[in-house]
Each structure stands twice: as structure tokens, then as C-alpha cells.
Write a protein that holds these residues in place. Structure first.
Motif, PDB file in Angstrom:
ATOM      1  N   MET A 205       0.826  -1.194   0.000  1.00 39.07           N
ATOM      2  CA  MET A 205       0.000   0.000   0.000  1.00 39.07           C
ATOM      3  C   MET A 205       0.869   1.257   0.000  1.00 39.07           C
ATOM      4  SD  MET A 205      -2.815   1.177   2.769  1.00 39.07           S
ATOM      5  CE  MET A 205      -1.723   2.075   3.837  1.00 39.07           C
ATOM      6  N   GLY A 212       1.520   6.660  -6.573  1.00 33.66           N
ATOM      7  CA  GLY A 212       0.277   7.303  -6.995  1.00 33.66           C
ATOM      8  C   GLY A 212       0.286   8.802  -6.776  1.00 33.66           C
ATOM      9  N   ASN A 213       0.821   9.243  -5.657  1.00 31.86           N
ATOM     10  CA  ASN A 213       0.857  10.675  -5.366  1.00 31.86           C
ATOM     11  C   ASN A 213       1.962  10.930  -4.350  1.00 31.86           C
ATOM     12  OD1 ASN A 213       0.458  13.323  -4.569  1.00 31.86           O
ATOM     13  ND2 ASN A 213      -1.772  13.174  -4.665  1.00 31.86           N
ATOM     14  N   ALA A 216       1.304  13.872  -1.694  1.00 31.88           N
ATOM     15  CA  ALA A 216       0.315  13.504  -0.676  1.00 31.88           C
ATOM     16  C   ALA A 216       0.910  12.474   0.277  1.00 31.88           C
ATOM     17  CB  ALA A 216      -0.942  12.952  -1.338  1.00 31.88           C
ATOM     18  N   ALA A 220       1.405  12.685   4.286  1.00 30.01           N
ATOM     19  CA  ALA A 220       0.777  11.704   5.175  1.00 30.01           C
ATOM     20  C   ALA A 220       1.835  11.050   6.055  1.00 30.01           C
ATOM     21  CB  ALA A 220       0.033  10.654   4.364  1.00 30.01           C
ATOM     22  N   ARG A 281      -1.021   1.674  -8.636  1.00 30.92           N
ATOM     23  CA  ARG A 281      -1.472   0.292  -8.485  1.00 30.92           C
ATOM     24  C   ARG A 281      -0.581  -0.702  -9.215  1.00 30.92           C
ATOM     25  NH1 ARG A 281      -4.383  -0.736  -4.266  1.00 30.92           N
ATOM     26  NH2 ARG A 281      -6.334   0.391  -4.143  1.00 30.92           N
TER      27      ARG A 281
ATOM     28  N   VAL C 353      -4.631   9.988  -2.189  1.00 26.14           N
ATOM     29  CA  VAL C 353      -4.054   9.216  -3.277  1.00 26.14           C
ATOM     30  C   VAL C 353      -5.265   8.641  -4.001  1.00 26.14           C
ATOM     31  CG1 VAL C 353      -2.492   7.363  -3.929  1.00 26.14           C
ATOM     32  CG2 VAL C 353      -2.076   8.674  -1.845  1.00 26.14           C
ATOM     33  N   LEU C 356      -6.166   4.925  -4.725  1.00 28.00           N
ATOM     34  CA  LEU C 356      -6.367   3.973  -3.634  1.00 28.00           C
ATOM     35  C   LEU C 356      -7.806   4.049  -3.135  1.00 28.00           C
ATOM     36  CD1 LEU C 356      -3.059   4.234  -1.556  1.00 28.00           C
ATOM     37  CD2 LEU C 356      -3.576   2.854  -3.554  1.00 28.00           C
ATOM     38  N   THR C 357      -8.173   3.040  -2.338  1.00 32.66           N
ATOM     39  CA  THR C 357      -9.559   2.977  -1.876  1.00 32.66           C
ATOM     40  C   THR C 357      -9.774   3.863  -0.653  1.00 32.66           C
ATOM     41  OG1 THR C 357      -9.059   1.175  -0.395  1.00 32.66           O
ATOM     42  CG2 THR C 357      -9.722   0.573  -2.622  1.00 32.66           C
ATOM     43  N   GLU C 360      -7.884   2.407   2.292  1.00 29.14           N
ATOM     44  CA  GLU C 360      -6.442   2.647   2.261  1.00 29.14           C
ATOM     45  C   GLU C 360      -6.108   4.106   2.539  1.00 29.14           C
ATOM     46  OE1 GLU C 360      -4.839  -0.678  -0.875  1.00 29.14           O
ATOM     47  OE2 GLU C 360      -6.143   0.891  -1.617  1.00 29.14           O
ATOM     48  N   ILE C 363      -6.461   4.784   6.361  1.00 33.28           N
ATOM     49  CA  ILE C 363      -5.461   4.261   7.305  1.00 33.28           C
ATOM     50  C   ILE C 363      -4.035   4.706   6.953  1.00 33.28           C
ATOM     51  CG2 ILE C 363      -6.834   2.212   7.866  1.00 33.28           C
ATOM     52  CD1 ILE C 363      -4.754   0.652   6.159  1.00 33.28           C
ATOM     53  N   LEU C 364      -3.901   5.486   5.856  1.00 36.97           N
ATOM     54  CA  LEU C 364      -2.557   5.784   5.346  1.00 36.97           C
ATOM     55  C   LEU C 364      -1.630   6.424   6.381  1.00 36.97           C
ATOM     56  CD1 LEU C 364      -1.081   5.373   2.697  1.00 36.97           C
ATOM     57  CD2 LEU C 364      -1.666   7.690   2.051  1.00 36.97           C
ATOM     58  N   ALA C 365      -2.114   7.474   7.044  1.00 41.42           N
ATOM     59  CA  ALA C 365      -1.236   8.190   7.967  1.00 41.42           C
ATOM     60  C   ALA C 365      -0.905   7.334   9.191  1.00 41.42           C
ATOM     61  CB  ALA C 365      -1.888   9.499   8.397  1.00 41.42           C
ATOM     62  N   GLN C 367      -0.810   4.148   9.280  1.00 43.42           N
ATOM     63  CA  GLN C 367       0.112   3.120   8.828  1.00 43.42           C
ATOM     64  C   GLN C 367       1.515   3.690   8.646  1.00 43.42           C
ATOM     65  OE1 GLN C 367      -0.685  -0.412   8.198  1.00 43.42           O
ATOM     66  NE2 GLN C 367       1.471  -0.122   8.603  1.00 43.42           N
ATOM     67  N   VAL C 402     -12.876   3.283  -4.883  1.00 40.64           N
ATOM     68  CA  VAL C 402     -11.709   4.110  -5.212  1.00 40.64           C
ATOM     69  C   VAL C 402     -12.057   5.574  -4.963  1.00 40.64           C
ATOM     70  CG1 VAL C 402     -10.163   4.817  -7.057  1.00 40.64           C
ATOM     71  CG2 VAL C 402     -10.889   2.443  -6.889  1.00 40.64           C
ATOM     72  N   ARG C 418      -8.687  10.202   7.904  1.00 42.02           N
ATOM     73  CA  ARG C 418      -7.296   9.766   7.935  1.00 42.02           C
ATOM     74  C   ARG C 418      -6.580  10.334   9.149  1.00 42.02           C
ATOM     75  NH1 ARG C 418      -3.431  11.697   3.222  1.00 42.02           N
ATOM     76  NH2 ARG C 418      -4.561  10.123   2.047  1.00 42.02           N
TER      77      ARG C 418
END
Lengths: 357, 329, 507
Positions: A205, A212-213, A216, A220, A281, C353, C356-357, C360, C363-365, C367, C402, C418
Motif C-alpha cells: 500500500m 500514486g501521489n 500527498a 501523510a 497500483r 491518493v 487507492l480505496t 487505504e 489508514i494511510l497516515a 500506517q 476508489v 485519515r
């Protein structure tokens, strides 16, 4: 609405693999016309035999290299140096074994493998350093090792083809284990490892996020440099194993020709497998299908009796078609889905964003 | 007002853009000096001329590549197009019985057409040049093998005369191919510096979005540049077939890397917009002199060429980054 | 005094994008020999109007008259040929070419196909002299500052024969001295009879250089005034306006911070924090359970303050204290480690992003904080994501959707989620309610209140003063990249804040 949209999406992702898989199946069926027992798999002398087995066996090194390439491309990178790494690792392992008194010594072979893969890690670190540390464009950064690496490989072999005679080493690329070709097991293991590494941990992920970005992802709190370095190291490691497979299969190391153009095949396999060169992806399964497709193509051309060199023509065709299908501009122009002004405006917005500090 | 300009004293400014070329020139001088000191025969002027003779085809190919790289693109197909041209020439001359004056324009046209087609795909479908020219590379190599998988020797009298004749100045000589290559470089340099096509090439490499907004013909220029590269590759192929007197699908394998290396070592930015053809000439000479030194030395093996080229690539790309970074601030 | 005929007259301009009316029935006129400011907040329609004029967008309604003739340009290029040129903040020239070449490229004088370089240099030098610019025409453009590059862009434009010059936020990246230089040239061009449209966010500059002001808000014309007859406070009022939206769902908040909280040391305090060219050194303290609102116009340094606190940009001066201890905030990672979270105003480029879904992205930050090797267990992910999809009412409530396919409001909620799951101590929200529908807006406002009630410190940035006043315990006002004042929100009204923004001083 929800169901139809998500259904639509999953249909789309499925369709990504749909074409490569279909073409693969068609290719295999085409072989049936020329070799009626194409799908026959038998056990001869305790070993699995059959055309399908051969495709996977000969395709194993490409699967390995393409595997690493997938992750690199997912971060919006590219690694041109894998072919050179293949040659370097094969050369180093063979050189070490040829210097042993007993070439069949398992300890000696293990040391050789360890040395070769260790060097692969170092080379991957170098690529990763240039891309993430120095900030070079990936294509340029890896071009350096692509050019110099061939020289290094020949330096190791002293320009000769090193021939060895080592049963334990032969196992890696040409041997069998539990009736199955060992290289297939190795490739399976690597695929399983890559899947576990990316999908069982959060690595996959985070890679997709960085590709992907990037901005961003930075905001994050993702440490993208470390991830990029890891990806190049992994890619070099996979290429190293492929190098061992190739040199083991022919029991020799050729610094000049081992793994020649494998980087292009690997990139092709990744693209066919549905991972976009623009990053984001990625699909490991798709890459495996892509690699098998390329190998099946070569095999088919052999069995059909066309000169094997024309494989290149088919590859050219496949690259062009796959890229055109993936290109938004192509789809827009051919299917007239997008209106010009909005596209232009979007492009302008993008440049504006990039320019802003 | 002075605060706006004070940071850049006018005196030193014009030199800045020549730094990469000057760096290559000094590198070449140092290498030549080292060669001349270490090996007696090295200082003979013919040695340098031989570098030209042995690399005339590379020079032509690299000149075409320079155009492409100046726009920020890349052309991986050049080596394959060179091979295809040798193959096509050999086959048409030997097997189809075409006369040389028909073969020459035809193969040059084929090269330019391939480049044109790739340029169109790159521009109109917005696919990366890397991938499109990779497909072109596969295609051209594949076409070679559909003609023949083995080498075809060329016995045409025009070809053999081009291979054997020498252009003499006093005790020194070069092959006619060198003259062709130099003409290509001079014409190319003139086009780059004195025509709108050339200036548009630089502008696109500098900032494609601006080029479009300033009303420059971006589409035409981009496609022309790939056509030029295709044409130069075909011409390089013709020169290589003069040199080798054969057509073979395995000719010029990996030549795209040599051409890219020569262009980069010659001081052209891989990201486009900056560089000179004269730098590319110097880059080709650097590659040639490395090979010559290794041949003269006898104890050094040929693979050192690649290692040294790799190292030089690293140094020059780093140098470009440093200069670029300083320019930005 | 009779007015001369307008060189440019736009009437009834309407432009719709899917779901948004970007311009509705806007009139705009421009006279020769004047500098005319076009003002408005984000989304007011300034850039849409300029793009409609220069043909980047097709308009859905209205009429454009240039010198009395109806025109519809197909793009900036055609507009330029007709005499309408634009000079952008980001330079649309080629840095790798010489100054002279940038002025003449595409229109080089030639003889027999060969470019006449001498002629180009001579004419370029003359042109630069006319603009009283002392630069070397043969030097590479990229070796000069942005300010000089803008001058070169102007030189190119007037050489192509500009009747109308559009300056699109040219001063955003210039220092005071460079602005002066630009204004001198603007006045000179004005005296030569060129009509200038000037987009800027800086009030001082409007009064320094313009003759007339047109203000847009939410895609509508608010009014056109002569600058000399318009008080600063009225200009600010025109731009910000009064939001008529009634958000009665929201209870009146206690305006001042609870005294007990004020006594404790602040969660995050910045002292003399600043970055050259972005925002002047400022002091700001945010306490537990406190909402601090940042008020100011676009370009006043609102976002820059947030980015410095989060480490998105590196500070040149000052320091940040967390719970009284000085900490080094070098990058977003370190800021997160100290419990600071930041929702960027640019959801799509700096926030999500999009491939991503929802799951995802949410939970990005969290994670990222845990590192790649310690994945959040799938069940925990689902619990967290479900909880926030429900709490924030993200629709469709599908965690595997998405993000690209969500509406703006729902994307904003995903971004909020997030950061909420990282349980930050200071949450920085930069324009969280921009470009989303009224319902989602009210939900987010209510959320801010309840988060503060729960003890979180919130830094709330918005272009809408009403919103800032309604939510904040304390208000900090920014103008022209300076933090002007900080005050408790007791009995402060919109007028008062506007006056501070207009005058640049606490009143």
C-alpha cells in the motif's frame, strides 16, 4: 448505485487481466494445432516433463526479474540495470565455484550464491541511492549501471565464458526437486515472498501511495526514500537470483550475453500485466501472466516453425497494442470520450500545481 | 534595478552554458595527453583521424540522437534501425539487384519513415518515448530477421569503392564516410542554431507547456525530430555497411547506449533543452579515444571501455545536476 | 468628463462546469490607459473569467467585445495575436533560451530561412531599453529572477502588439522592490495607452497601482468601483460578503476559551516562526480544547502558517514548542510524532491518493506512523474505517471504493478520517469546507466543535469569516503575509475582522 459502481470497478480490474490471460490461452491452444500433445504432462525418470512445464521453467528468470521490476515501476520508477545485474551475479557465482578444488562442494556453492546475492544487494542499494538520495531520474540513474555493469561482468569473467561443472549449482536453474524443476519452485517461492512482503505487510500500500501521489504521501508522513531504496534493492536481488538461474542452467557465465535485453522483456511483462508505467497500483499476478505470455510467445514461434528471431516483431506488436490501450490520449482520440477544452484545462491546472512552491 | 541583475555579472555569463562542452573538451585533451605520453605512436595525427574513421557511423547516429534528447525525449531504436538499414541495403543490392542510386534514397526514406511513425505515436497518443522507441527497436530488429537470419556480404562496386577509397590530405587520410559524417554534423549544427526548427527543438526541451503557449509548432517539431533521428540512423547504417561490407541483424547491438552516452558526455542535458552538436562530436571522440587507448595499451581489456563509459556517465550526470542546481538559485 | 470607449467589454458571461456554475452573468469592462484590478476569494471566478476571455474555456453565454467587435478566441495564442496577452505568475517562457530569443521565438526575423541573430539582439535590446530594463539580452533567461522573467514576458507581449495585458497574480512571488519595478512598468504601459487587467490578492497593491476595481464572489459580479472612491473596508466587505447560509443546526458556542484551559501551557506554540518569502515570523499558541481560527484573504499567508507548523515547509526562523518543550519539526513525520495533523486545502494534489480505496486512504497516515513492517490488522482496519465512515457519514459507505469516484465533500471527509484515526492533539484544517455542499459543510463544522469539546486543539483556516467566527475561541488575523493580531472571540463581529484585514492593524 454503490453496488453497480463497485461492480463496474471490479469488472474493470478483472478486465485488466482478462486480455493477457485470454491471449495466453489462445497462444497455448494455437500450439495444440501444431503439437497435439502440447498439454501433456508426464513423469519421466522421476521428473515432470511437458511443454507447459518448459514454458514455466524457461520463463522463471523472466518472472524473477519482472517481479522486482513491478515494484520499481509501481513507485513511478524504472530499472534498466537488471540485465547487467543478471550477468554480474552469474559471473561472480561461477567464478567462485570454478576456483574451488571441489566444484561439487555444497558449502562452496552456498558461499558463491551468498556472494553473488550480496553483490546484487549492493548494486540495488547503489541504484536506490542515486534515485532516492541524489534525486536522479530513475531511467538515467539505472542507465549508468546498465552500461558499466556489462563491463563489470566481463571484468569478473575476464572476458571469457566461465564453464563450471557443479551438481549442486546446476540444481538452481537446471535441476529437479520432488519431480518439479527447481527453478519453478524458486520462482514460485519468490512470487509468494513478494506477495507476502507487499500484501501481508503494509509495504504494498505504501508503494502504491508513493507511486500514486508522492506529495500527498509525504504529507501523510510516509518515508518515501526508504521505500524507494527498498524497492530497488529488492529488484536487484530478484535479478541476482535470475542471474544464478540462467548461469546454472547452462553451467557457465557469459558476461556479455547473459540477461541481454531482459530488462526490456521485464518491463514489457509488467506493462502487459496491467501495472501502469505512471506508477501506483501494481499487480504481481498480472506480471506473472505477462512473463508467461512472453515466454509462451517464444515457445509458440519455435513450435510453429517461424524463424525464432521474429519473436521481436510480435513483441513490438504487443508493446504497441498494450500501450495504446493503456494510453488515455489514445482512448480519448479513438473513442472520443473526452472533450478537448476540459483536457487542456486539466493539463494547465497540473502545471500550475507543479510550479507552485 | 541592480539588485535584480547584480547577482550575475555580465562578464561571466556567456561562458556558463558552455561549461559542459568545455569539460568534455578538457577531458578529451587530458586523455589524449595521457595517451601521447604513454604510447609513442599515439601522437601521430592519423590516430585521431582513425578514431573518426572507426566512429563515423556512431557520429551520425549520435547527431540524430542529440536532436531527440534536446526535446527531452529518447530514441532507443537507433541501433536496430542501423542494423535494418545494413540488412535492407545488402538484400536489395545482392538479392534484388537494385542499383545503388535506388537503394540509398530508399533505405534513408525507410529510416525517416520509421522515426516519423514513432514521433506521431509519441506526440498524438502521449505515450512515453522510451516505450514507443522500445517497440520500434523490437520492430526493426525483427524486420532484419525476416530478411535473413545470417549475414549478407555486399559486393556492389559502389559500396566497395566507398569502403576502400581514402580522402587524403598530405600524409593523412580519412574515409569518405568521415566526410559524410562531418557534413551531417555541420548541417545539423546549422539547423539547430539558425533555423526555427532548431530553436523550437530547444524551446520544447526547455518547457513544453510554454512552447505551446508561445505558439510554437510543438507537434510538427516533435515528430520531425524523431524523423531526423530515424534518418540519421539509416544514414549511420549506410556508413556502417560501407565499413563492414555486409548486412547483418546483429550489427550495432547496443549502439543506442553508445549514442546516448556520447550525447550525455558531450554535455547535452538528458532532460532536454541544453546542449550542442559540437559536444556530441567531442563525446563520440571521447568514446573513440578510450577504445584507442585500450587497444594501444594491450594489457587493458576491452570491457574497461564500458566501465569507464559508465563512470563518465555518472560524473557528467552529476555535473549536470550541480550546474542545474546552481542555475536554479 | 465623458468616458472613452471601452477597449474590452464582456457582458453576461456565463460558464458552467458539471455541477458548478463557475460564472453567472458577469459583466466586465476595461478602458485603454487604465489598470483595473480583478479581485475575489478562491472560487470567485477570477481565473475562469480570464480563461473565458482568452479562449481556454468556451463560454456558455454572454458576449465579448474587443474594440467594439465580437470575438471568441480559440485559445491564448489567438487571443495574443488579437492583442490580448497574459503574463502569468509562473513564467511561460523557456529558461534555457536567451532573453532576446524568448521575446522573438516563433517570430524570428529571417533571411533565406536563416535566423538573423544580430537583428534579434538589436531589437531586443531596444525593447528592453524602452522598458528601462538593464539586462543583457543575450544571457539565458533562467539566470534571472522571476521578476525579470516577468518583464521579459511583458516585453514579448507588447512586441506582439498588446492592447490588453492581463497580469495573473504576477506579484505573488516577488519581493517589495521587485513589485515596485513591476508597477513602474505597469504605469508606463498605462501611459502608453495599454489596458491592464491586474489580478492580485494584496490590498496595498490595489491602492498603489490600480484605477478601478471589479470584485467577483461565487461566480457573480459584486461590483465595479473606482479605486480612489472605494474605502478599504468596503473592498474587503465586497470580497468576503455575508454568507446567507443559515446553519441553525449548530448551537451557539462558548466564544472564549475556558479559563482553566488558558492557564495550562499550550499544546503547540510557535514563537517567531517564519519562512522567507512565505510568511513573516509570527507567534501563535493553541491550547487543549481550543479552536483557533485563522482569518485573512487568499495569499495572506494562511496556508503557509499551517505548513510551517506541520513541517511541510522548512522554517527559516523561530521554533515550535509542544507542551512547553522545544521540538524540531523537520518534516511531516516529525510533526506527526508530536501529535500534529494537517488536512491540506488541495485535497486532490496534496491530500488523497486518488487511485487507492477509501479504506487505504483512511489508514494511510496511521500506517505511515507504524512503518511498513507493522501492518494494521485487517480486522482493526475494518473497525476503524467503518467507525469513521459511520461517524462522518461518508457515502457511499463502501470502504473499497476508489477515492477518485467520490464527491468533493466525501473526499474531504475521507481526508479528515485519515487524521482523526491518528488521534492528533493538534488538528490543522486548511479550508476544509471549500468546494463542498452545504450539508457536508455543516457536518464538518459540527465535527470541529465536538472534537474541541473532546479536548483536541484545532487550527481552523477558512476564507469565510462567518465560519471562522462561529467556530473559533480565538482568532488570528493575517494580512499580506504578516500575522497582524490575535484576539479572543468575544463579541467580535465580521465587520471588526474585516476592518483589521483592511487596515492591517489591530483596532
Amino acid at each position: 448505485m454503490t453496488a453497480s459502481l463497485s461492480g463496474h470497478m471490479s469488472a474493470l480490474t478483472r478486465r485488466r487481466l482478462f486480455w493477457p490471460v485470454t491471449i495466453l490461452i489462445v497462444l497455448l491452444l494455437a500450439n495444440l494445432l501444431f503439437t497435439p500433445d502440447f498439454f501433456k504432462i508426464e513423469i519421466r525418470g522421476g521428473h515432470l516433463y511437458g511443454s507447459l512445464i518448459d514454458i514455466v521453467r524457461f520463463g522463471a528468470p523472466l518472472i524473477m526479474v519482472a517481479l522486482g521490476m513491478t515494484l520499481v515501476i509501481a513507485t513511478r520508477g524504472i530499472d534498466l540495470s537488471v540485465g547487467s545485474i543478471v550477468a554480474i551475479c552469474g559471473a561472480l557465482a561461477c567464478l567462485w565455484i570454478s576456483g574451488q578444488d571441489d566444484q561439487n562442494s555444497v558449502a562452496g556453492v552456498l558461499t558463491a550464491v551468498g556472494l553473488a546475492l550480496g553483490l546484487a544487494l549492493v548494486l540495488g542499494l547503489w541504484n536506490g541511492f542515486l534515485v532516492a538520495g541524489v534525486g536522479m531520474q530513475p531511467i538515467i540513474a539505472t542507465l549508468i549501471l546498465m552500461v558499466a555493469g556489462r563491463g563489470l561482468a566481463q571484468l569478473i569473467t575476464d572476458g571469457q565464458i566461465i564453464t563450471i561443472n557443479s551438481t549442486p549449482y546446476k540444481l538452481i536453474g537446471g535441476g529437479y526437486w520432488l519431480t518439479v524443476p527447481f527453478s519453478i519452485l524458486l520462482a514460485l517461492g519468490a512470487v509468494a515472498l513478494a506477495v507476502a512482503l507487499t500484501r501481508r505487510t503494509a509495504l504494498g500500500m505504501l508503494i502504491e501511495s508513493v507511486g500514486g501521489n508522492a506529495e500527498a504521501s509525504r504529507l501523510a508522513g510516509i518515508g518515501s526514500r526508504r521505500i524507494i531504496v527498498m524497492v530497488y534493492v529488492f529488484c536487484a536481488f530478484c535479478a541476482g537470483i535470475a542471474g544464478l538461474m540462467i548461469s546454472s542452467n547452462v553451467s557457465s557465465a557469459d558476461g556479455n550475453n547473459a540477461g541481454l535485453w531482459i530488462e526490456l522483456d521485464a518491463i514489457l511483462a509488467v506493462v502487459i500485466g496491467g501495472t501502469s508505467l505512471a506508477g501506483g497500483r501494481f499487480s504481481i499476478g498480472g506480471t506473472v501472466v505477462g512473463a508467461l505470455l512472453i515466454q509462451a510467445l517464444s515457445t509458440t514461434i519455435y513450435t510453429v516453425g517461424v524463424p525464432p528471431e521474429t519473436t521481436l516483431l510480435f513483441k513490438a506488436l504487443v508493446v504497441t497494442v498494450v500501450c495504446l490501450i493503456q494510453s488515455p490520449a489514445f482512448r480519448a482520440k479513438v473513442f472520443q470520450r473526452r472533450r478537448r477544452p476540459s483536457a487542456r484545462a486539466a493539463a494547465r491546472e497540473k502545471t500550475k500545481v507543479e510550479v507552485a512552491p | 534595478m541592480t539588485s535584480l541583475t547584480g547577482r550575475w555579472p555580465g562578464l561571466r555569463r556567456p561562458q556558463r552554458k558552455y561549461i559542459p562542452v568545455l569539460a568534455t573538451l578538457s577531458l578529451l585533451a587530458v586523455m589524449y595527453g595521457v595517451g601521447a605520453v604513454r604510447y609513442e605512436a599515439f601522437s601521430d595525427g592519423q590516430v585521431i583521424l582513425n578514431v573518426f574513421v572507426d566512429n563515423a557511423f556512431l557520429l551520425v547516429v549520435a547527431a540524430g540522437m542529440t536532436f531527440v534528447i534536446l526535446t527531452g525525449g529518447i530514441d532507443l531504436s537507433v541501433g536496430s534501425v542501423v542494423a535494418l538499414t545494413t540488412m535492407l541495403s545488402a538484400s536489395l543490392l545482392q538479392e534484388q539487384g537494385w542499383p545503388p542510386y535506388a537503394v540509398l534514397p530508399f533505405v534513408l526514406f525507410v529510416g525517416a519513415l520509421l522515426g516519423f511513425a514513432m514521433g506521431c505515436i509519441i506526440h498524438y497518443f502521449e505515450i512515453q518515448p522510451f516505450i514507443v522507441t522500445l517497440a520500434g527497436m523490437f520492430l526493426a530488429r525483427g524486420l532484419c530477421y525476416t530478411i535473413s537470419t545470417s549475414s549478407i556480404p555486399i559486393t556492389d562496386p559502389f559500396w566497395t569503392s566507398m569502403a576502400q577509397s581514402k580522402v587524403r590530405f598530405g600524409e593523412y587520410f580519412v574515409s569518405p564516410s568521415v566526410i559524410v559524417a562531418l557534413v551531417v554534423v555541420i548541417v545539423g549544427a546549422y539547423v539547430l542554431s539558425h533555423t526555427r526548427l532548431g530553436r523550437n527543438t530547444y524551446a520544447i526541451g526547455g518547457n513544453p507547456a510554454s512552447a505551446l503557449l508561445m505558439g510554437l509548432p510543438v507537434a510538427r517539431t516533435q515528430i520531425t525530430v524523431y524523423a531526423i533521428s530515424g534518418f540519421c540512423s539509416a544514414l549511420g547504417g549506410v556508413l556502417l555497411s560501407f565499413y563492414m561490407l555486409s548486412g547483418y541483424g546483429l550489427h550495432a547491438v547496443g549502439m543506442e547506449l553508445d549514442a546516448i552516452a556520447a550525447v550525455v558526455i558531450g554535455g547535452t542535458l538528458l532532460t532536454g533543452g541544453s546542449g550542442y552538436l559540437v559536444g556530441t562530436v567531442l563525446g563520440v571522440l571521447v568514446l573513440g579515444v578510450i577504445q584507442t587507448i585500450i587497444t594501444f595499451d594491450g594489457t587493458l581489456s576491452s570491457w574497461w571501455t564500458k566501465i569507464v563509459i559508465g563512470a563518465l556517465l555518472f560524473v557528467f550526470i552529476l555535473l549536470q545536476r550541480v550546474i542545474g542546481a546552481r542555475k536554479a538559485r | 468628463m465623458a468616458e472613452p470607449a471601452a477597449i474590452l467589454a464582456m457582458t453576461g458571461i456565463t460558464k458552467e462546469f458539471p455541477g458548478v456554475k463557475a460564472l453567472s452573468d458577469v459583466d466586465f469592462r476595461l478602458f485603454p490607459g487604465e489598470v483595473h484590478a480583478l479581485m475575489g476569494e478562491n472560487g470567485a471566478g477570477k481565473s475562469t473569467l480570464i480563461k473565458a476571455l482568452t479562449g481556454v474555456y468556451d463560454i456558455d453565454g454572454g458576449e465579448i467585445l474587443l474594440e467594439g467587435e465580437a470575438v471568441r478566441f480559440t485559445g491564448p495564442l489567438q487571443a495574443q495575436q488579437a492583442g490580448v496577452s497574459t503574463v502569468y505568475q509562473e513564467i511561460n517562457l523557456c529558461p534555457n533560451l536567451s532573453v532576446a530569443e524568448n521575446i522573438f521565438i516563433g517570430r524570428e526575423p529571417r533571411r533565406l530561412g536563416a535566423i538573423q541573430w544580430k537583428k534579434i539582439h538589436r531589437r531586443a535590446t531596444e525593447l528592453l531599453r524602452r522598458l528601462r530594463l538593464d539586462i543583457d539580452a543575450s544571457a539565458l533567461l533562467g539566470t534571472y529572477s522571476i521578476a525579470v522573467q516577468q518583464m521579459v514576458a511583458i516585453a514579448r507581449a507588447i512586441d506582439i502588439s498588446a492592447k490588453v495585458l492581463i497580469f495573473d497574480e504576477p506579484t505573488s512571488s516577488l519581493d517589495a522592490k521587485e513589485c515596485e519595478q513591476l508597477f513602474r512598468v505597469m504605469r508606463q504601459l498605462k501611459d502608453e495607452g495599454i489596458a491592464i487587467l491586474f489580478v492580485t490578492h494584496f490590498l496595498d497593491q490595489v491602492y498603489e497601482v490600480t484605477d478601478r476595481v471589479t470584485v467577483l464572489r461565487n461566480g457573480r459580479l459584486v461590483g465595479e468601483r473606482l479605486t480612489a472612491e472605494l474605502a478599504q473596508i468596503d473592498l474587503v466587505a465586497m470580497m468576503i460578503g455575508k454568507e446567507l447560509e443559515v446553519l441553525e443546526q449548530l448551537d451557539e458556542q462558548p466564544k472564549s476559551s475556558p479559563a482553566a484551559l488558558q492557564d495550562a501551557s499550550p499544546v503547540v506554540a510557535a514563537s517567531e516562526l517564519g519562512r522567507d518569502g512565505a510568511v513573516a515570523p509570527f507567534n501563535l499558541a493553541i491550547h487543549r480544547g481550543e479552536v483557533v481560527g485563522l482569518a485573512g484573504l487568499l495569499g495572506s499567508g494562511r496556508t503557509e502558517v499551517a505548513r510551517l507548523l506541520f513541517g511541510a515547509d522548512r522554517a527559516d526562523h523561530g521554533q515550535i514548542r509542544v507542551d512547553g518543550t522545544t521540538v524540531a519539526v523537520r518534516n511531516p513525520r516529525t510533526a506527526m510524532a508530536h501529535g500534529i495533523a494537517f488536512c491540506s486545502e488541495n485535497r486532490r494534489t496534496e491530500g488523497l491518493v486518488e487511485d487507492l480505496t477509501v479504506r487505504e486512504n483512511i489508514i494511510l497516515a496511521l500506517q505511515a506512523e507504524r512503518g511498513w513492517s507493522r501492518p494494521i490488522p485487517r480486522r482493526r482496519q475494518e473497525e476503524l474505517v467503518d467507525k469513521y465512515i459511520k461517524a462522518l457519514r461518508i457515502t457511499p459507505a463502501n470502504p473499497d471504493m476508489v477515492v477518485r469516484n467520490l464527491s468533493g465533500g466525501n473526499q474531504q471527509k475521507v481526508l479528515l478520517a485519515r487524521w482523526l484515526i491518528t488521534e492528533p492533539r493538534l488538528l490543522i484544517l486548511d479550508e476544509p469546507t471549500r468546494g463542498i455542499d452545504v450539508g457536508a459543510k455543516a457536518e464538518i463544522q459540527r465535527l470541529v466543535v465536538s472534537l474541541a469539546d473532546g479536548g483536541m486543539a484545532v487550527l481552523f483556516i477558512s476564507a469565510e469569516l462567518e465560519e471562522v467566527l462561529r467556530l473559533s475561541h480565538k482568532i488570528a488575523v493575517l494580512r499580506d503575509r504578516h500575522l497582524v493580531t490575535e484576539m479572543p472571540n468575544d463579541g467580535v463581529d465580521v465587520e471588526h475582522v474585516m476592518r483589521i484585514i483592511a487596515s492591517g492593524a489591530a483596532v
